[in-house]
Write a protein that holds these residues in place. Structure first.
Motif, short mmCIF file in Angstrom:
data_model
loop_
_atom_site.label_atom_id
_atom_site.label_comp_id
_atom_site.label_asym_id
_atom_site.label_seq_id
_atom_site.Cartn_x
_atom_site.Cartn_y
_atom_site.Cartn_z
N GLU A 130 0.82 -1.21 0.00
CA GLU A 130 0.00 0.00 0.00
C GLU A 130 0.86 1.27 0.00
OE1 GLU A 130 -3.82 -1.84 2.49
OE2 GLU A 130 -2.34 -0.56 3.48
N LEU A 131 2.03 1.19 0.60
CA LEU A 131 2.92 2.34 0.58
C LEU A 131 3.38 2.68 -0.83
CD1 LEU A 131 5.13 1.61 3.74
CD2 LEU A 131 3.35 3.35 3.49
N ASN A 132 3.34 1.67 -1.71
CA ASN A 132 3.63 1.86 -3.14
C ASN A 132 4.99 2.51 -3.38
OD1 ASN A 132 2.89 1.57 -5.86
ND2 ASN A 132 2.11 3.66 -5.98
N LEU A 133 5.98 2.04 -2.66
CA LEU A 133 7.34 2.55 -2.83
C LEU A 133 8.07 1.75 -3.90
CD1 LEU A 133 8.24 2.89 0.97
CD2 LEU A 133 7.62 4.74 -0.60
N PRO A 134 9.02 2.36 -4.59
CA PRO A 134 9.79 1.64 -5.61
C PRO A 134 10.89 0.78 -4.96
CG PRO A 134 10.53 3.90 -5.51
CD PRO A 134 9.36 3.79 -4.55
N TYR A 135 10.48 -0.33 -4.35
CA TYR A 135 11.42 -1.16 -3.61
C TYR A 135 12.55 -1.67 -4.51
CZ TYR A 135 7.70 -1.02 -0.15
OH TYR A 135 6.74 -0.60 0.73
N SER A 136 13.76 -1.57 -3.99
CA SER A 136 14.94 -1.97 -4.76
C SER A 136 15.37 -3.40 -4.48
CB SER A 136 16.11 -1.03 -4.42
OG SER A 136 15.73 0.31 -4.42
N LEU A 137 15.19 -3.83 -3.21
CA LEU A 137 15.73 -5.13 -2.82
C LEU A 137 15.10 -5.57 -1.51
CD1 LEU A 137 17.99 -7.33 -3.28
CD2 LEU A 137 19.48 -5.88 -1.87
N ILE A 138 14.90 -6.89 -1.39
CA ILE A 138 14.49 -7.50 -0.12
C ILE A 138 15.63 -8.40 0.33
CG2 ILE A 138 12.87 -9.05 1.06
CD1 ILE A 138 10.77 -8.26 -1.04
N VAL A 139 16.11 -8.18 1.54
CA VAL A 139 17.18 -9.01 2.11
C VAL A 139 16.63 -9.69 3.35
CG1 VAL A 139 19.56 -9.12 2.91
CG2 VAL A 139 18.88 -7.34 1.28
N ARG A 140 16.78 -10.98 3.44
CA ARG A 140 16.18 -11.71 4.56
C ARG A 140 17.23 -12.51 5.33
NH1 ARG A 140 12.79 -15.59 0.34
NH2 ARG A 140 14.54 -16.93 -0.26
N SER A 141 17.06 -12.53 6.63
CA SER A 141 17.87 -13.38 7.49
C SER A 141 17.63 -14.84 7.11
CB SER A 141 17.49 -13.15 8.95
OG SER A 141 17.84 -14.24 9.77
N THR A 142 18.63 -15.67 7.32
CA THR A 142 18.51 -17.07 6.94
C THR A 142 17.86 -17.93 8.02
OG1 THR A 142 20.79 -17.41 7.69
CG2 THR A 142 20.45 -17.01 5.34
N MET A 143 17.41 -17.34 9.12
CA MET A 143 16.70 -18.11 10.14
C MET A 143 15.27 -18.38 9.68
SD MET A 143 18.16 -16.50 13.72
CE MET A 143 17.91 -18.00 14.67
N THR A 144 14.74 -19.53 10.08
CA THR A 144 13.45 -20.01 9.57
C THR A 144 12.33 -18.99 9.72
OG1 THR A 144 14.08 -22.29 10.06
CG2 THR A 144 11.72 -21.84 9.79
N ARG A 145 12.19 -18.40 10.88
CA ARG A 145 11.08 -17.46 11.11
C ARG A 145 11.17 -16.22 10.23
NH1 ARG A 145 14.29 -17.87 15.67
NH2 ARG A 145 15.22 -15.97 16.57
N ALA A 146 12.40 -15.79 9.94
CA ALA A 146 12.58 -14.62 9.06
C ALA A 146 12.32 -14.98 7.60
CB ALA A 146 13.98 -14.05 9.22
N LEU A 147 12.78 -16.17 7.19
CA LEU A 147 12.54 -16.63 5.82
C LEU A 147 11.05 -16.78 5.55
CD1 LEU A 147 15.36 -19.32 5.44
CD2 LEU A 147 15.23 -17.11 4.27
N GLU A 148 10.33 -17.39 6.51
CA GLU A 148 8.88 -17.56 6.34
C GLU A 148 8.17 -16.21 6.26
OE1 GLU A 148 7.43 -21.74 8.24
OE2 GLU A 148 7.78 -20.10 9.65
N THR A 149 8.56 -15.29 7.13
CA THR A 149 7.96 -13.96 7.13
C THR A 149 8.20 -13.26 5.80
OG1 THR A 149 8.27 -13.74 9.53
CG2 THR A 149 7.95 -11.71 8.28
N SER A 150 9.43 -13.33 5.33
CA SER A 150 9.78 -12.65 4.08
C SER A 150 9.02 -13.24 2.90
CB SER A 150 11.28 -12.74 3.83
OG SER A 150 11.65 -12.04 2.66
N LYS A 151 8.92 -14.56 2.84
CA LYS A 151 8.23 -15.19 1.71
C LYS A 151 6.76 -14.79 1.64
CE LYS A 151 11.36 -19.17 1.45
NZ LYS A 151 11.53 -20.63 1.72
#
Length: 281
Positions: A130-151
């Motif tokens: 909704e913020l509609n920003l021109p996102y450049s990159l998503i970087v995620r921690s390799t821990m399970t809870r962060a990977l699931e959240t990011s996906k």
């Protein structure tokens, strides 16, 4: 007898005339230097801590080799090199804490998101969209809870490049002051601190001079990491990291200006969630 309003008008008019006369006098006598006005709350005040303008070691002055200035040509050459090292764009870093997860898991693989945690991540993903920003990159921690959240978030941010970075995994960055919480041996800080500091130096700095447009990087990681990043970026004592509380799937938004100044837009924002869905542990 003139009314109060008339007196006010005359006073304002007199002030304008006297200001104009002062400007005219200065201009006529060659005194064209700008007036330096101090804010009333900083007049004659010595700050307890001064801002380090070269905190990211990317201040243009530190990137140009010093040279002896003998003439105007030498000065022009130096200024040309100086200009090529100046940042032009703003770097925005949006940090997302993972959603609620099963803390009873014995291994990282077992510490998966709860049903509520997945709902929190979905709500945050929609908010970022909704913020509609021109996102450049998503970087995620390799821990399970962060990977699931990011996906889950990535489903709302189509076509944004994604990277994994183990530097962003959870840890204990530095002994907190005051010391609170569960006891940890110095070994944890000794191991985690340099890694988390390396992550800070990797993602927090002013834009490269070649960057023409503002960038928006999303970091999906952990509370301790985010809290430490905030303290370091704002040049607060890093030992204060544990004084900051962050909710699950909250949004913390920092930006680094071309000048090297840092602005905190929001800290641990969960205003996009229903009150009953907000958790921290």
């Amino acid at each position: 007898m003139p009314s109060v309003s008339q007196l006010q008008k005359w006073a304002l008019g007199l002030g304008a005339v006297s200001g104009a006369l002062l400007y005219y006098y200065n201009a006529q006598h060659g005194n064209t230097s700008p007036l330096h006005v101090h804010n009333s709350w900083t007049t004659n005040h010595t700050p307890s801590v001064k801002w380090d303008h070269n905190w990211d070691r990317r201040d243009p002055k530190s990137l140009v080799m010093p040279m002896k200035i003998n003439n105007e040509n030498d000065e022009n050459k130096y200024n040309e090199k100086f200009e090529t090292k100046k940042a032009k764009a703003v770097r925005h870093i949006l940090m997302i804490r993972h959603g609620q997860y099963h803390t009873e898991g014995k291994t990282d693989a077992e510490r998966v998101l709860t049903e509520l945690g997945r709902k929190q991540a979905e709500t945050t993903g929609k908010r970022l969209a909704e913020l509609n920003l021109p996102y450049s990159l998503i970087v995620r921690s390799t821990m399970t809870r962060a990977l699931e959240t990011s996906k889950i978030i990535e489903k709302n941010l189509i076509n944004v490049p994604v990277e994994d970075d183990s530097l962003l995994i959870e840890g204990a960055p530095i002994p907190p002051e005051p010391p609170i919480g569960q006891w940890k041996s110095e070994k944890h800080f000794f191991q985690d601190g340099p890694r988390i500091e390396a992550a800070f130096r990797k993602y927090f700095h002013r834009a490269d001079p070649s960057q023409a447009h503002d960038s928006y990087t999303v970091l999906v990681c952990h509370a301790n990491v985010i809290r430490y990043f905030v303290c370091r970026a704002l040049q607060f004592p890093p030992e204060a990291w544990l004084r900051i509380g962050l909710k699950h799937a909250s949004i913390t938004w920092l930006c680094v200006l071309p000048s090297g100044r840092v602005t905190l837009y929001c800290l641990g924002d969960t205003g996009h969630m229903l009150p009953q869905n907000i958790t921290s542990s």
